[in-house]
Design a protein around this motif. Structure first.
Motif, short mmCIF file in Angstrom:
data_model
loop_
_atom_site.label_atom_id
_atom_site.label_comp_id
_atom_site.label_asym_id
_atom_site.label_seq_id
_atom_site.Cartn_x
_atom_site.Cartn_y
_atom_site.Cartn_z
N ILE A 59 24.94 -35.21 -69.82
CA ILE A 59 25.09 -33.93 -70.52
C ILE A 59 23.97 -33.70 -71.55
O ILE A 59 23.53 -32.56 -71.74
CB ILE A 59 26.47 -33.85 -71.21
CG1 ILE A 59 26.76 -32.41 -71.61
CG2 ILE A 59 26.56 -34.78 -72.40
CD1 ILE A 59 28.17 -32.18 -72.11
N GLY A 60 23.49 -34.75 -72.19
CA GLY A 60 22.46 -34.56 -73.21
C GLY A 60 21.20 -33.89 -72.70
O GLY A 60 20.79 -32.84 -73.21
N PRO A 61 20.54 -34.46 -71.68
CA PRO A 61 19.31 -33.82 -71.16
C PRO A 61 19.55 -32.44 -70.56
O PRO A 61 18.69 -31.56 -70.70
CB PRO A 61 18.84 -34.81 -70.09
CG PRO A 61 19.41 -36.12 -70.50
CD PRO A 61 20.74 -35.79 -71.10
N ILE A 62 20.70 -32.23 -69.90
CA ILE A 62 20.98 -30.91 -69.32
C ILE A 62 21.03 -29.85 -70.41
O ILE A 62 20.39 -28.79 -70.32
CB ILE A 62 22.29 -30.93 -68.52
CG1 ILE A 62 22.14 -31.76 -67.24
CG2 ILE A 62 22.73 -29.51 -68.17
CD1 ILE A 62 23.44 -31.94 -66.48
N VAL A 63 21.77 -30.14 -71.47
CA VAL A 63 21.90 -29.17 -72.56
C VAL A 63 20.57 -29.02 -73.28
O VAL A 63 20.18 -27.90 -73.65
CB VAL A 63 23.00 -29.63 -73.54
CG1 VAL A 63 23.00 -28.75 -74.79
CG2 VAL A 63 24.37 -29.56 -72.86
N LEU A 64 19.85 -30.11 -73.47
CA LEU A 64 18.54 -30.03 -74.14
C LEU A 64 17.61 -29.08 -73.39
O LEU A 64 16.99 -28.19 -74.01
CB LEU A 64 17.93 -31.43 -74.23
CG LEU A 64 16.64 -31.58 -75.02
CD1 LEU A 64 16.51 -33.01 -75.55
CD2 LEU A 64 15.39 -31.27 -74.18
N VAL A 65 17.49 -29.25 -72.09
CA VAL A 65 16.56 -28.42 -71.31
C VAL A 65 16.99 -26.96 -71.31
O VAL A 65 16.19 -26.05 -71.58
CB VAL A 65 16.45 -28.96 -69.87
CG1 VAL A 65 15.67 -28.00 -69.00
CG2 VAL A 65 15.78 -30.34 -69.86
N LEU A 66 18.26 -26.71 -71.00
CA LEU A 66 18.73 -25.32 -70.91
C LEU A 66 18.69 -24.61 -72.25
O LEU A 66 18.31 -23.43 -72.32
CB LEU A 66 20.15 -25.29 -70.34
CG LEU A 66 20.30 -25.66 -68.86
CD1 LEU A 66 21.76 -25.57 -68.43
CD2 LEU A 66 19.45 -24.75 -67.98
N SER A 67 19.06 -25.29 -73.32
CA SER A 67 19.06 -24.64 -74.63
C SER A 67 17.63 -24.42 -75.14
O SER A 67 17.38 -23.43 -75.84
CB SER A 67 19.88 -25.45 -75.64
OG SER A 67 19.40 -26.78 -75.73
N THR A 68 16.71 -25.30 -74.80
CA THR A 68 15.32 -25.07 -75.18
C THR A 68 14.76 -23.84 -74.47
O THR A 68 14.07 -23.01 -75.07
CB THR A 68 14.46 -26.30 -74.86
OG1 THR A 68 14.95 -27.44 -75.57
CG2 THR A 68 13.01 -26.06 -75.24
N ILE A 69 15.08 -23.72 -73.18
CA ILE A 69 14.65 -22.53 -72.43
C ILE A 69 15.28 -21.28 -73.03
O ILE A 69 14.62 -20.24 -73.18
CB ILE A 69 15.04 -22.68 -70.94
CG1 ILE A 69 14.23 -23.81 -70.30
CG2 ILE A 69 14.82 -21.37 -70.19
CD1 ILE A 69 14.66 -24.15 -68.89
N ALA A 70 16.58 -21.37 -73.40
CA ALA A 70 17.26 -20.22 -74.00
C ALA A 70 16.65 -19.86 -75.35
O ALA A 70 16.51 -18.67 -75.68
CB ALA A 70 18.75 -20.52 -74.15
N ALA A 71 16.28 -20.86 -76.14
CA ALA A 71 15.65 -20.59 -77.44
C ALA A 71 14.30 -19.90 -77.25
O ALA A 71 13.96 -18.97 -77.99
CB ALA A 71 15.49 -21.90 -78.22
N LEU A 72 13.53 -20.35 -76.27
CA LEU A 72 12.26 -19.70 -75.97
C LEU A 72 12.48 -18.26 -75.53
O LEU A 72 11.73 -17.35 -75.94
CB LEU A 72 11.52 -20.48 -74.88
CG LEU A 72 10.90 -21.82 -75.29
CD1 LEU A 72 10.50 -22.61 -74.06
CD2 LEU A 72 9.70 -21.59 -76.20
N ALA A 73 13.50 -18.04 -74.70
CA ALA A 73 13.79 -16.68 -74.25
C ALA A 73 14.21 -15.79 -75.41
O ALA A 73 13.79 -14.62 -75.51
CB ALA A 73 14.89 -16.71 -73.18
#
Length: 278
Positions: free
Chosen positions: A133-147
């Motif tokens: 769960i850690g890496p999945i959330v890290l990647v998706l939330s970083t993409i969302a923050a960039l968006a």
């Protein structure tokens, strides 16, 4: 007449499957993506992060305080990054709940007995859940923050607080938001295993991240000023803050402190997982 003795046909050799870390990890990966709650909660977290950031930037007004408007993320000394990350608090609740459901949900349904029967050593189950769960959330939330940041640039066009990805500290802050949310998800997993109750773990998660800093304001000022930067949510917010305030930790120190809180929760969860029956 000749009688031929027929040798018995040997039974096929049984394949022995060992329980290994990668196999436990693949099992937890499959569990995560086959749960409908995982997709829904991840989508909610991403939408909250993007929507709140875009709305905060679109409604920003540098004169909001001067004209008597209510203070908010768009007033005062805000910057483009803080506006883009307005939804981090709400997203943290979503990913924290997701972590709780991933672990405590098995205790609710009784599936944890089958999981621990398949993995008698137990601890690989906890580490694999956190590693999934850690890496999945890290990647998706970083993409969302960039968006959220890129969408926010449209609403801040021409404003003095407008920034670009190339400006100093911007990418570090956006990536820091992803790291923080990834750690919150792991924190939720640890609380779920430690408390073994979805409702109880979610209540503790909300209390620690949102209520505890407010309650601490009842302490004497000298105590509060000393303790405030080290509360989990305050230390976590320092990880993705673009500018460091005088009473806040640096991004590195904030990451170390919040990581320490997560590590303590994981240690407590590991001890209970090993010593207590499912």
């Amino acid at each position: 007449m000749t009688v031929t003795d027929l040798a018995p046909v040997p039974a096929p050799a049984r394949t022995t499957y060992k329980v290994t870390g990668p196999r436990v990890l693949r099992s937890e990966w499959a569990k995560f993506w086959t749960l409908r709650s995982s997709w829904i909660t991840l989508a909610v977290a991403v939408v909250l992060l993007i929507a709140f950031g875009a709305i905060a930037a679109a409604t920003y007004s540098p004169d909001a305080t001067a004209t008597g408007g209510p203070p908010g993320p768009g007033s005062g000394d805000s910057d483009a990054v803080s506006l883009a990350l307005t939804g981090v608090t709400f997203a943290s609740l979503a990913v924290g709940v997701l972590g709780v459901l991933l672990s405590a949900g098995e205790y609710t349904t009784g599936m944890i007995r089958s999981t621990l029967a398949a993995v008698p050593r137990r601890l690989p189950v906890l580490w694999s859940k956190a590693a999934v769960i850690g890496p999945i959330v890290l990647v998706l939330s970083t993409i969302a923050a960039l968006a959220a940041f890129q969408l926010g640039k449209l609403g801040l066009d021409g404003e003095k607080i407008a920034l670009s990805l190339g400006d100093d500290g911007v990418l570090r802050s956006l990536a820091g938001a992803g790291v923080y949310l990834g750690l919150v998800a792991v924190f939720g997993v640890a609380l779920g295993v430690l408390l073994r109750s979805s409702a109880g773990a979610i209540a503790v998660l909300v209390g620690v991240l949102l209520i505890l800093p407010g309650l601490a304001s009842l302490l004497p000022d000298s105590w509060y000023d000393t303790m405030n930067p080290y509360f989990p949510s305050n230390a976590g917010s320092a990880v993705y803050a673009l500018h460091q305030s005088s009473d806040a930790l640096s991004p590195g120190a904030g990451l170390a402190v919040f990581g320490g809180w997560v590590a303590l929760a994981l240690i407590g969860a590991a001890v209970r997982l090993v010593r207590s029956d499912a």
